[in-house]
Design an enzyme around this catalytic site. Structure first.
Site, mmCIF file in Angstrom:
data_model
loop_
_atom_site.group_PDB
_atom_site.id
_atom_site.type_symbol
_atom_site.label_atom_id
_atom_site.label_comp_id
_atom_site.label_asym_id
_atom_site.label_seq_id
_atom_site.Cartn_x
_atom_site.Cartn_y
_atom_site.Cartn_z
ATOM 1 N NE ARG A 62 -2.693 0.427 3.378
ATOM 2 C CZ ARG A 62 -2.892 -0.264 4.503
ATOM 3 N NH1 ARG A 62 -3.650 -1.333 4.495
ATOM 4 N NH2 ARG A 62 -2.334 0.116 5.627
ATOM 5 C CE1 TYR A 115 -17.440 13.427 -13.929
ATOM 6 C CE2 TYR A 115 -16.715 12.884 -11.704
ATOM 7 C CZ TYR A 115 -17.130 12.488 -12.963
ATOM 8 O OH TYR A 115 -17.229 11.150 -13.259
ATOM 9 C CG ASP A 187 -11.506 17.789 -11.881
ATOM 10 O OD1 ASP A 187 -10.747 17.607 -12.856
ATOM 11 O OD2 ASP A 187 -12.470 17.050 -11.620
ATOM 12 C CE LYS A 212 -13.061 10.840 -17.539
ATOM 13 N NZ LYS A 212 -13.563 11.881 -16.675
HETATM 14 C C1 LIG Z 1 -14.277 11.715 -15.386
HETATM 15 C C2 LIG Z 1 -14.030 12.874 -14.516
HETATM 16 C C3 LIG Z 1 -13.725 12.699 -13.169
HETATM 17 C C4 LIG Z 1 -13.761 11.355 -12.502
HETATM 18 O O1 LIG Z 1 -12.877 10.432 -13.027
HETATM 19 P P1 LIG Z 1 -13.171 8.861 -12.860
HETATM 20 O O2 LIG Z 1 -11.862 8.227 -13.065
HETATM 21 O O3 LIG Z 1 -14.200 8.516 -13.885
HETATM 22 O O4 LIG Z 1 -13.692 8.660 -11.462
HETATM 23 C C5 LIG Z 1 -13.434 13.813 -12.413
HETATM 24 N N1 LIG Z 1 -13.446 15.038 -12.962
HETATM 25 C C6 LIG Z 1 -13.746 15.247 -14.244
HETATM 26 C C7 LIG Z 1 -13.724 16.631 -14.791
HETATM 27 C C8 LIG Z 1 -14.059 14.177 -15.068
HETATM 28 O O5 LIG Z 1 -14.398 14.383 -16.341
#
Ligand SMILES: *Cc1c(COP(=O)(O)O)cnc(C)c1O
Length: 394
Positions: A62, A115, A187, A212
Site C-alpha cells: 500500500r 463534475y 480539477d 482521461k
Molecule cells: C471523469 C471525470 C472525473 C472522474 O474520473 P473517474 O476516473 O471517472 O472517477 C473527475 N473530474 C472530471 C472533470 C471528469 O471528467
C-alpha cells in the site's frame, strides 16, 4: 540509455523530454527500459532490526512500489509538484483531497460547474459529516468575493466545466482564496498539466482524472493529486487512513499512456480545432463551447492562461425539440454514445443539465451535446457530424 538513478548532475531538460524519460531506471532492472510491474502486498526484510528501521521507501504494497514511483515521478515533473498520490479513480482523487483539508463545522466554496459526482460527495458525505458546501458561479468574481467574506476552509475549482465549458480566472480566485485563508483545489482534467499548471497559478492541490488523457485509451480508471510537500503530507495521511491503493497493472498502463501524452494532445487539439471551426459555421448549431475557438465563451481567459486545448468540446441547440437533438446524436456513426472522455476514440453525449446547477441554472431551452474528439482523421469526423445534422434537421 542514461540511467536516471545516477547521481551525476543533469542539466534541466524540457517538458517533452521529461515526459518521455522521467521514471526510467533501466540499470536497476538489468537494462530493461520500463520499470517492472510490481504486484505486491508483503515486502520482506532480512531481520527484525531492519524491518523496524524508520524511513524506508518500501515497507508494504500500500505504501508504494517501484511501479507507482515511476508514475508519481512523472506527474511531479509535469505538475511542478513535490509529491503526488495515486487514487483508484478520478472521483476518489477529488474526494480524498477534499476530505483531507476539511473538518466538521467547516464551510467550503465550490464552482457551480463542478463534475457532478464531486458535487454529490459534497452534498452527501461531507454534509453528513458537518461540512457545508456553498456553490458559486466561478465567472462572477463579485459573487466569489462575497462568498469569501464568511470563513471558508477550501475552494474547489474546475475550468473549463466539463459539460458547459465555463472559463474562470484561476489566478485571481486562487489569490482571493489565499487572502481569505482557504486552501484551493482544482480539477484540471480538461487541460492536463501540459496545457495548464494549476500549482504555478496559485492553486494548492492539482487533481487529475488520469482515466482521461493521462491513460488515454478508455481502458482503466485512476486519479492523481499533486502539490507541495506540506499539504501533500496531509493528503497522504487521509489517503492512508482510507486505505486507498491502485493496482499495478493500471499504474503501468497509465505510465505507458503518459509517454505519448504530449503527442496525443497535439493531435486531439488539431482535430478539435478543425471540427469546432466547421461546427461554428453550421446554422443548426446555436453555440460552440470550446474556449480555444476565437469568439467562443471564455476565449480571452483561455488565451491568457492556457498553453493549449484538448479534445473535449460542446455544441448547443436552441429552440429546437429535444427529440431533434437526440436524432442528431443517434444519427452519428463514428461517434460512440457513452460516458467518459480523453480516449483515442470519438464520443458524443447529450447532457442532462436540468437540475444540477444551483447558483446559475442552465437555460432549459438550450440543449448541450458534448463531443470527445478522438484521434481519427478529422475529415471523417466532420463528414459524420454532417450526416448526423442532416439526419436530424434535413
Ligand atoms: C471523469 C471525470 C472525473 C472522474 O474520473 P473517474 O476516473 O471517472 O472517477 C473527475 N473530474 C472530471 C472533470 C471528469 O471528467
Amino acid at each position: 540509455m542514461s540511467d536516471d538513478s545516477k547521481d551525476a548532475p543533469r542539466k534541466a531538460l524540457r517538458r517533452a523530454t521529461n515526459i518521455v524519460r522521467t521514471g526510467l531506471k533501466p540499470m536497476e532492472y538489468h537494462g530493461f527500459v520500463n520499470p517492472p510491474v510490481v504486484h505486491a502486498s508483503t515486502v520482506l526484510f532480512p531481520d527484525v532490526d531492519t524491518m523496524a528501521r524508520k524511513g524506508q521507501r518500501y515497507t508494504y504494497g500500500r505504501s508504494g512500489t517501484p511501479t507507482t514511483d515511476a508514475l508519481t515521478d512523472i506527474v511531479n515533473e509535469l505538475e511542478g509538484a513535490d509529491a503526488t498520490v495515486l487514487a483508484p479513480t478520478g472521483l476518489a482523487a477529488c474526494t480524498v483531497a477534499l476530505a483531507a483539508v476539511v473538518k466538521s463545522g467547516d464551510h467550503i466554496l465550490v464552482v457551480d460547474n463542478i463534475y457532478h459526482p464531486t458535487r454529490a460527495f459534497c452534498d452527501g458525505f461531507l454534509s453528513r459529516y458537518g461540512v457545508t458546501t456553498h456553490y458559486v458561479d466561478g465567472q462572477d468574481l463579485d459573487a466569489v468575493e462575497t462568498a469569501l467574506t464568511r470563513p471558508i476552509a477550501a475552494v474547489f475549482l474546475e475550468t473549463p466545466g466539463s459539460l458547459t465549458f465555463e472559463m474562470i480566472d484561476v489566478p485571481k480566485i486562487a489569490e482571493m482564496a489565499r487572502a481569505a485563508g482557504a486552501v484551493t483545489l482544482m480539477d484540471n482534467t480538461w487541460a492536463t498539466p501540459i496545457y495548464f499548471q494549476p500549482l504555478a497559478h496559485g492553486v494548492d492541490l492539482s487533481i487529475q482524472a488520469a482515466t482521461k488523457y493521462f491513460a488515454g485509451h478508455s481502458d482503466l480508471l485512476l486519479g492523481t493529486i499533486a502539490g507541495k510537500a506540506e499539504l501533500m503530507a496531509k493528503v497522504r495521511k487521509c489517503w492512508d487512513e482510507w486505505g486507498l491503493h491502485v493496482g499495478p497493472d493500471d499504474v503501468f498502463l497509465t505510465l505507458r499512456g503518459m509517454r505519448t501524452l504530449d503527442v496525443r494532445l497535439e493531435r486531439h487539439q488539431r482535430n478539435t480545432r478543425l471540427v469546432s471551426e466547421w461546427l461554428s459555421a453550421r446554422k443548426e448549431v446555436a453555440q460552440v463551447l470550446y474556449p480555444a475557438l476565437p469568439g467562443a465563451p471564455g476565449h480571452a481567459l483561455w488565451a491568457r492562461d492556457f498553453k493549449g486545448a484538448t479534445g473535449l468540446m460542446g455544441i448547443t441547440f436552441k429552440d429546437v425539440p429535444r427529440d431533434k437533438v437526440k436524432a442528431f446524436v443517434n444519427g452519428l456513426g463514428l461517434f460512440g454514445i457513452g460516458a467518459s472522455w480523453g480516449g483515442f476514440e470519438s464520443l458524443a453525449t447529450l447532457a442532462s443539465l436540468g437540475s444540477i446547477r444551483t447558483a446559475k441554472p442552465w437555460p432549459r431551452d438550450e440543449h448541450v451535446v458534448r463531443l470527445n474528439i478522438g484521434l481519427e482523421d478529422p475529415q471523417d469526423l466532420i463528414e459524420d457530424l454532417e450526416g448526423g445534422l442532416t439526419a436530424a434537421f434535413g
